[in-house]
Design a protein around this motif. Sequence first.
Motif, PDB file in Angstrom:
ATOM      1  N   ALA A  42       0.838  -1.206   0.000  1.00 23.37           N
ATOM      2  CA  ALA A  42       0.000   0.000   0.000  1.00 23.37           C
ATOM      3  C   ALA A  42       0.870   1.252   0.000  1.00 23.37           C
ATOM      4  N   SER A  43       0.474   2.222  -0.783  1.00 19.67           N
ATOM      5  CA  SER A  43       1.244   3.458  -0.919  1.00 19.67           C
ATOM      6  C   SER A  43       1.229   4.293   0.360  1.00 19.67           C
ATOM      7  N   ASP A  44       0.262   4.026   1.262  1.00 17.48           N
ATOM      8  CA  ASP A  44       0.182   4.790   2.507  1.00 17.48           C
ATOM      9  C   ASP A  44       0.956   4.126   3.650  1.00 17.48           C
ATOM     10  N   GLY A  45       1.656   3.034   3.352  1.00 19.45           N
ATOM     11  CA  GLY A  45       2.460   2.361   4.362  1.00 19.45           C
ATOM     12  C   GLY A  45       1.687   1.404   5.249  1.00 19.45           C
ATOM     13  N   SER A  46       0.389   1.265   5.013  1.00 18.15           N
ATOM     14  CA  SER A  46      -0.419   0.344   5.822  1.00 18.15           C
ATOM     15  C   SER A  46      -0.121  -1.097   5.416  1.00 18.15           C
ATOM     16  N   ALA A  47      -0.740  -2.028   6.120  1.00 23.71           N
ATOM     17  CA  ALA A  47      -0.504  -3.455   5.871  1.00 23.71           C
ATOM     18  C   ALA A  47      -1.236  -3.965   4.628  1.00 23.71           C
ATOM     19  N   TYR A  48      -2.041  -3.137   4.011  1.00 21.08           N
ATOM     20  CA  TYR A  48      -2.797  -3.553   2.836  1.00 21.08           C
ATOM     21  C   TYR A  48      -1.887  -3.690   1.624  1.00 21.08           C
ATOM     22  N   GLN A  49      -2.427  -4.333   0.600  1.00 17.51           N
ATOM     23  CA  GLN A  49      -1.736  -4.375  -0.688  1.00 17.51           C
ATOM     24  C   GLN A  49      -2.610  -3.698  -1.720  1.00 17.51           C
ATOM     25  N   GLU A  50      -1.997  -3.256  -2.783  1.00 21.97           N
ATOM     26  CA  GLU A  50      -2.716  -2.568  -3.851  1.00 21.97           C
ATOM     27  C   GLU A  50      -2.531  -3.305  -5.167  1.00 21.97           C
ATOM     28  N   TYR A  51      -3.534  -3.186  -6.003  1.00 19.76           N
ATOM     29  CA  TYR A  51      -3.499  -3.727  -7.364  1.00 19.76           C
ATOM     30  C   TYR A  51      -3.362  -2.545  -8.297  1.00 19.76           C
ATOM     31  N   ASN A  52      -2.263  -2.514  -9.029  1.00 18.58           N
ATOM     32  CA  ASN A  52      -2.009  -1.402  -9.940  1.00 18.58           C
ATOM     33  C   ASN A  52      -1.858  -1.910 -11.369  1.00 18.58           C
ATOM     34  N   LEU A  53      -2.300  -1.091 -12.303  1.00 16.66           N
ATOM     35  CA  LEU A  53      -2.167  -1.439 -13.716  1.00 16.66           C
ATOM     36  C   LEU A  53      -0.698  -1.479 -14.110  1.00 16.66           C
ATOM     37  N   THR A  54      -0.339  -2.498 -14.858  1.00 20.14           N
ATOM     38  CA  THR A  54       0.995  -2.581 -15.456  1.00 20.14           C
ATOM     39  C   THR A  54       0.956  -1.816 -16.776  1.00 20.14           C
ATOM     40  N   GLU A  55       2.080  -1.744 -17.457  1.00 18.01           N
ATOM     41  CA  GLU A  55       2.083  -1.126 -18.789  1.00 18.01           C
ATOM     42  C   GLU A  55       1.157  -1.900 -19.720  1.00 18.01           C
ATOM     43  N   LYS A  56       1.183  -3.216 -19.626  1.00 17.24           N
ATOM     44  CA  LYS A  56       0.274  -4.040 -20.435  1.00 17.24           C
ATOM     45  C   LYS A  56      -1.171  -3.682 -20.110  1.00 17.24           C
ATOM     46  N   GLY A  57      -1.484  -3.516 -18.844  1.00 17.62           N
ATOM     47  CA  GLY A  57      -2.834  -3.147 -18.437  1.00 17.62           C
ATOM     48  C   GLY A  57      -3.244  -1.769 -18.935  1.00 17.62           C
ATOM     49  N   LYS A  58      -2.317  -0.838 -18.900  1.00 24.89           N
ATOM     50  CA  LYS A  58      -2.616   0.525 -19.361  1.00 24.89           C
ATOM     51  C   LYS A  58      -2.915   0.565 -20.855  1.00 24.89           C
ATOM     52  N   ARG A  59      -2.398  -0.415 -21.592  1.00 23.96           N
ATOM     53  CA  ARG A  59      -2.649  -0.448 -23.042  1.00 23.96           C
ATOM     54  C   ARG A  59      -4.086  -0.861 -23.368  1.00 23.96           C
ATOM     55  N   ILE A  60      -4.861  -1.252 -22.359  1.00 25.56           N
ATOM     56  CA  ILE A  60      -6.268  -1.608 -22.564  1.00 25.56           C
ATOM     57  C   ILE A  60      -7.145  -0.347 -22.634  1.00 25.56           C
ATOM     58  N   PHE A  61      -6.591   0.806 -22.264  1.00 25.91           N
ATOM     59  CA  PHE A  61      -7.364   2.049 -22.240  1.00 25.91           C
ATOM     60  C   PHE A  61      -8.152   2.315 -23.529  1.00 25.91           C
ATOM     61  N   PRO A  62      -7.533   2.246 -24.719  1.00 26.19           N
ATOM     62  CA  PRO A  62      -8.313   2.519 -25.936  1.00 26.19           C
ATOM     63  C   PRO A  62      -9.468   1.527 -26.134  1.00 26.19           C
ATOM     64  N   VAL A  63      -9.282   0.296 -25.671  1.00 31.57           N
ATOM     65  CA  VAL A  63     -10.349  -0.707 -25.786  1.00 31.57           C
ATOM     66  C   VAL A  63     -11.543  -0.280 -24.936  1.00 31.57           C
ATOM     67  N   LEU A  64     -11.278   0.164 -23.702  1.00 33.98           N
ATOM     68  CA  LEU A  64     -12.366   0.616 -22.833  1.00 33.98           C
ATOM     69  C   LEU A  64     -13.050   1.862 -23.380  1.00 33.98           C
ATOM     70  N   VAL A  65     -12.267   2.779 -23.944  1.00 30.61           N
ATOM     71  CA  VAL A  65     -12.865   3.985 -24.523  1.00 30.61           C
ATOM     72  C   VAL A  65     -13.745   3.608 -25.710  1.00 30.61           C
ATOM     73  N   ALA A  66     -13.269   2.700 -26.569  1.00 29.54           N
ATOM     74  CA  ALA A  66     -14.074   2.273 -27.718  1.00 29.54           C
ATOM     75  C   ALA A  66     -15.363   1.594 -27.251  1.00 29.54           C
ATOM     76  N   LEU A  67     -15.277   0.748 -26.245  1.00 30.95           N
ATOM     77  CA  LEU A  67     -16.463   0.079 -25.712  1.00 30.95           C
ATOM     78  C   LEU A  67     -17.430   1.089 -25.107  1.00 30.95           C
ATOM     79  N   ARG A  68     -16.904   2.059 -24.376  1.00 27.81           N
ATOM     80  CA  ARG A  68     -17.725   3.125 -23.788  1.00 27.81           C
ATOM     81  C   ARG A  68     -18.438   3.919 -24.882  1.00 27.81           C
ATOM     82  N   GLN A  69     -17.689   4.307 -25.905  1.00 31.91           N
ATOM     83  CA  GLN A  69     -18.287   5.117 -26.962  1.00 31.91           C
ATOM     84  C   GLN A  69     -19.326   4.334 -27.748  1.00 31.91           C
ATOM     85  N   TRP A  70     -19.093   3.050 -27.955  1.00 29.81           N
ATOM     86  CA  TRP A  70     -20.108   2.217 -28.611  1.00 29.81           C
ATOM     87  C   TRP A  70     -21.363   2.182 -27.745  1.00 29.81           C
TER      88      TRP A  70
END
Length: 157
Positions: free
Chosen positions: A71-99
Amino acid sequence: MKRKSLEKEACPIARSLGEIGEWWSLLIIRDAFLGKNRFGEFEKSLGLAKNILSTRLQSLVNHGILEISPASDGSAYQEYNLTEKGKRIFPVLVALRQWGEACLFDDSGAGQILVDKKFGKKVKPIEIRSQDGRLLKADDVRIEFISPKPKKNSRKK
Protein backbone atom coordinates in the motif's frame (compact mmCIF):
# COMPACT_ATOMS: atom_id res chain seq x y z
CA MET A 1 -18.22 -25.59 -16.97
CA LYS A 2 -14.55 -25.11 -17.77
CA ARG A 3 -13.75 -22.45 -20.37
CA LYS A 4 -11.65 -23.30 -23.39
CA SER A 5 -8.18 -21.76 -23.31
CA LEU A 6 -7.65 -19.25 -26.10
CA GLU A 7 -3.96 -18.58 -25.44
CA LYS A 8 -2.79 -20.51 -28.52
CA GLU A 9 -5.36 -19.04 -30.92
CA ALA A 10 -4.02 -17.30 -34.03
CA CYS A 11 -6.64 -14.55 -33.75
CA PRO A 12 -5.57 -11.53 -31.61
CA ILE A 13 -9.20 -10.91 -30.63
CA ALA A 14 -9.59 -14.47 -29.31
CA ARG A 15 -6.33 -14.27 -27.34
CA SER A 16 -7.31 -10.90 -25.89
CA LEU A 17 -10.67 -12.25 -24.79
CA GLY A 18 -8.87 -15.15 -23.17
CA GLU A 19 -7.13 -12.68 -20.87
CA ILE A 20 -9.67 -9.88 -20.39
CA GLY A 21 -12.94 -10.92 -22.01
CA GLU A 22 -14.90 -11.77 -18.88
CA TRP A 23 -17.04 -8.75 -17.98
CA TRP A 24 -16.04 -8.55 -14.32
CA SER A 25 -12.39 -8.36 -15.37
CA LEU A 26 -13.12 -5.43 -17.69
CA LEU A 27 -15.00 -3.66 -14.90
CA ILE A 28 -12.09 -4.22 -12.50
CA ILE A 29 -9.75 -2.73 -15.12
CA ARG A 30 -12.16 0.20 -15.59
CA ASP A 31 -12.12 0.82 -11.83
CA ALA A 32 -8.31 0.63 -11.78
CA PHE A 33 -8.23 3.38 -14.42
CA LEU A 34 -10.58 5.37 -12.18
CA GLY A 35 -8.07 5.15 -9.32
CA LYS A 36 -9.32 2.21 -7.32
CA ASN A 37 -6.56 -0.14 -6.29
CA ARG A 38 -7.57 -1.96 -3.10
CA PHE A 39 -9.63 -5.10 -2.77
CA GLY A 40 -12.24 -3.32 -0.65
CA GLU A 41 -12.59 -0.50 -3.19
CA PHE A 42 -13.23 -2.97 -6.02
CA GLU A 43 -15.65 -4.94 -3.83
CA LYS A 44 -17.65 -1.82 -2.88
CA SER A 45 -17.72 -0.46 -6.43
CA LEU A 46 -18.70 -3.71 -8.14
CA GLY A 47 -20.76 -5.45 -5.45
CA LEU A 48 -18.98 -8.65 -6.40
CA ALA A 49 -18.67 -11.65 -4.07
CA LYS A 50 -15.23 -11.80 -2.42
CA ASN A 51 -14.36 -15.20 -3.88
CA ILE A 52 -15.19 -14.13 -7.44
CA LEU A 53 -13.37 -10.81 -7.05
CA SER A 54 -10.33 -12.59 -5.63
CA THR A 55 -10.29 -15.03 -8.57
CA ARG A 56 -10.62 -12.24 -11.15
CA LEU A 57 -7.91 -10.11 -9.52
CA GLN A 58 -5.54 -13.08 -9.39
CA SER A 59 -6.21 -13.85 -13.05
CA LEU A 60 -5.42 -10.24 -14.02
CA VAL A 61 -2.20 -10.44 -11.99
CA ASN A 62 -1.29 -13.80 -13.58
CA HIS A 63 -1.80 -12.32 -17.05
CA GLY A 64 0.39 -9.30 -16.22
CA ILE A 65 -2.44 -6.76 -16.45
CA LEU A 66 -2.34 -5.84 -12.76
CA GLU A 67 0.52 -6.09 -10.30
CA ILE A 68 0.40 -6.33 -6.54
CA SER A 69 2.39 -3.84 -4.50
CA PRO A 70 2.51 -2.72 -0.87
CA ALA A 71 0.00 0.00 0.00
CA SER A 72 1.24 3.46 -0.92
CA ASP A 73 0.18 4.79 2.51
CA GLY A 74 2.46 2.36 4.36
CA SER A 75 -0.42 0.34 5.82
CA ALA A 76 -0.50 -3.46 5.87
CA TYR A 77 -2.80 -3.55 2.84
CA GLN A 78 -1.74 -4.37 -0.69
CA GLU A 79 -2.72 -2.57 -3.85
CA TYR A 80 -3.50 -3.73 -7.36
CA ASN A 81 -2.01 -1.40 -9.94
CA LEU A 82 -2.17 -1.44 -13.72
CA THR A 83 1.00 -2.58 -15.46
CA GLU A 84 2.08 -1.13 -18.79
CA LYS A 85 0.27 -4.04 -20.43
CA GLY A 86 -2.83 -3.15 -18.44
CA LYS A 87 -2.62 0.53 -19.36
CA ARG A 88 -2.65 -0.45 -23.04
CA ILE A 89 -6.27 -1.61 -22.56
CA PHE A 90 -7.36 2.05 -22.24
CA PRO A 91 -8.31 2.52 -25.94
CA VAL A 92 -10.35 -0.71 -25.79
CA LEU A 93 -12.37 0.62 -22.83
CA VAL A 94 -12.86 3.99 -24.52
CA ALA A 95 -14.07 2.27 -27.72
CA LEU A 96 -16.46 0.08 -25.71
CA ARG A 97 -17.72 3.12 -23.79
CA GLN A 98 -18.29 5.12 -26.96
CA TRP A 99 -20.11 2.22 -28.61
CA GLY A 100 -22.34 1.98 -25.53
CA GLU A 101 -23.02 5.72 -25.55
CA ALA A 102 -24.01 5.61 -29.22
CA CYS A 103 -26.02 2.38 -29.21
CA LEU A 104 -27.42 1.74 -25.73
CA PHE A 105 -28.74 5.11 -24.55
CA ASP A 106 -31.38 7.48 -25.88
CA ASP A 107 -30.69 11.10 -26.85
CA SER A 108 -30.38 12.14 -23.20
CA GLY A 109 -27.17 10.10 -22.98
CA ALA A 110 -25.57 7.96 -20.31
CA GLY A 111 -25.43 10.65 -17.63
CA GLN A 112 -21.63 10.76 -17.82
CA ILE A 113 -19.04 11.71 -20.39
CA LEU A 114 -15.31 11.15 -20.85
CA VAL A 115 -13.51 14.49 -20.59
CA ASP A 116 -9.96 15.60 -21.44
CA LYS A 117 -8.54 16.83 -18.09
CA LYS A 118 -6.34 19.47 -19.72
CA PHE A 119 -9.06 21.26 -21.70
CA GLY A 120 -12.27 20.08 -20.01
CA LYS A 121 -13.77 19.02 -23.36
CA LYS A 122 -15.53 15.79 -24.26
CA VAL A 123 -13.19 13.21 -25.83
CA LYS A 124 -13.74 12.76 -29.57
CA PRO A 125 -14.89 9.37 -30.87
CA ILE A 126 -12.15 6.87 -31.63
CA GLU A 127 -11.45 6.55 -35.33
CA ILE A 128 -9.59 3.94 -37.32
CA ARG A 129 -7.30 5.53 -39.89
CA SER A 130 -5.22 4.17 -42.76
CA GLN A 131 -1.49 4.79 -43.05
CA ASP A 132 -2.30 7.80 -45.27
CA GLY A 133 -4.87 9.21 -42.82
CA ARG A 134 -8.11 8.08 -44.47
CA LEU A 135 -10.99 7.20 -42.12
CA LEU A 136 -11.61 3.43 -42.36
CA LYS A 137 -14.82 1.48 -41.82
CA ALA A 138 -15.26 -2.29 -41.50
CA ASP A 139 -15.77 -2.68 -45.27
CA ASP A 140 -12.45 -0.94 -45.93
CA VAL A 141 -10.22 -3.53 -44.24
CA ARG A 142 -9.43 -7.24 -44.47
CA ILE A 143 -7.42 -9.74 -42.50
CA GLU A 144 -4.26 -11.07 -44.16
CA PHE A 145 -2.67 -14.16 -42.70
CA ILE A 146 1.06 -14.02 -42.13
CA SER A 147 3.54 -16.15 -40.21
CA PRO A 148 3.30 -15.05 -36.58
CA LYS A 149 6.46 -14.09 -34.75
CA PRO A 150 6.53 -15.18 -31.12
CA LYS A 151 6.72 -12.38 -28.60
CA LYS A 152 9.92 -12.37 -26.58
CA ASN A 153 9.44 -13.44 -22.96
CA SER A 154 5.77 -14.19 -23.59
CA ARG A 155 5.74 -17.19 -21.26
CA LYS A 156 3.83 -16.84 -18.01
CA LYS A 157 5.80 -16.76 -14.80
